[in-house]
Design a protein around this motif. Structure first.
Motif, PDB file in Angstrom:
ATOM      1  N   GLY A  75       1.895 -54.143-132.809  1.00 30.83           N
ATOM      2  CA  GLY A  75       1.082 -54.198-134.017  1.00 30.83           C
ATOM      3  C   GLY A  75      -0.329 -54.609-133.669  1.00 30.83           C
ATOM      4  N   ASP A  76      -1.157 -54.805-134.691  1.00 33.50           N
ATOM      5  CA  ASP A  76      -2.563 -55.098-134.454  1.00 33.50           C
ATOM      6  C   ASP A  76      -2.800 -56.405-133.711  1.00 33.50           C
ATOM      7  N   ARG A  97       2.979 -50.076-135.303  1.00 32.23           N
ATOM      8  CA  ARG A  97       2.526 -50.181-136.696  1.00 32.23           C
ATOM      9  C   ARG A  97       1.069 -50.612-136.732  1.00 32.23           C
ATOM     10  N   ASP A  98       0.533 -50.852-137.922  1.00 35.68           N
ATOM     11  CA  ASP A  98      -0.870 -51.231-138.107  1.00 35.68           C
ATOM     12  C   ASP A  98      -1.807 -50.169-137.540  1.00 35.68           C
ATOM     13  N   GLU A 101      -5.729 -50.393-138.128  1.00 30.24           N
ATOM     14  CA  GLU A 101      -6.413 -51.435-137.370  1.00 30.24           C
ATOM     15  C   GLU A 101      -6.477 -51.092-135.880  1.00 30.24           C
TER      16      GLU A 101
END
Length: 161
Positions: A75-76, A97-98, A101
């Motif tokens: 993720g970010d 995900r993310d 960003e």
């Protein structure tokens, strides 16, 4: 260094291995390369979280997540840690995900796709082992080269033609 995987394939022939699969670019750098560090994990990114907090030294983290679409392995926050610690890129045989960003971060990131669900945090996974996916074998210490055309791996560093 600007990488051209087609030129490297032409120049080095059978000395390079192509990683097959529907990998997509997610990070802000779509052209990246470096020596490989490996992780094998399944629906648990604990080892990824540990590794991106170490000094990357221009390396590429290759994560074999078993292609599971159920949980995100990056993720970010972890992508930002990789940027801050000098990693050149991350290639995930799995999902992240993310996306919004991550897209603006100065890091090469490729994965099979995206999923919003986070991972388990069980501490599972193995580091610096040989991985097999995408029709080839990858080992810690190999060299990875990625651009918009694809991903290739070599046992030795390659000079750009």
């Amino acid at each position: 260094m600007s990488v051209s995987t087609p030129d490297l394939c032409d120049e080095y022939g059978d000395k390079v291995r192509v990683i097959e699969g529907p990998f997509r670019h997610y990070g802000g750098n779509q052209n990246f390369s470096g020596q490989i560090a490996t992780i094998k994990c399944f629906e648990d990114n604990s080892k990824v979280a540990e590794r991106v907090k170490e000094a990357g030294k221009g390396r590429v983290l290759v994560v074999d997540g078993g292609a599971s679409p159920r949980r995100s392995l990056l993720g970010d926050n972890l992508a930002k840690a990789a940027v801050d610690n000098g990693w050149a890129g991350i290639v995930i045989y799995g999902y992240l995900r993310d996306v919004e960003e991550i897209a603006i971060m100065p890091l090469g990131i490729m994965a099979l796709g995206s999923v919003p669900r986070k991972t388990e945090k069980l501490g599972d996974g193995r580091c610096d082992i040989q991985l097999e996916f995408g029709g080839t074998t990858l080992a810690a210490g190999d060299y990875l080269y990625a651009d918009l055309t694809g991903i290739i791996v070599s046992s030795e560093p390659l000079e750009t033609p």
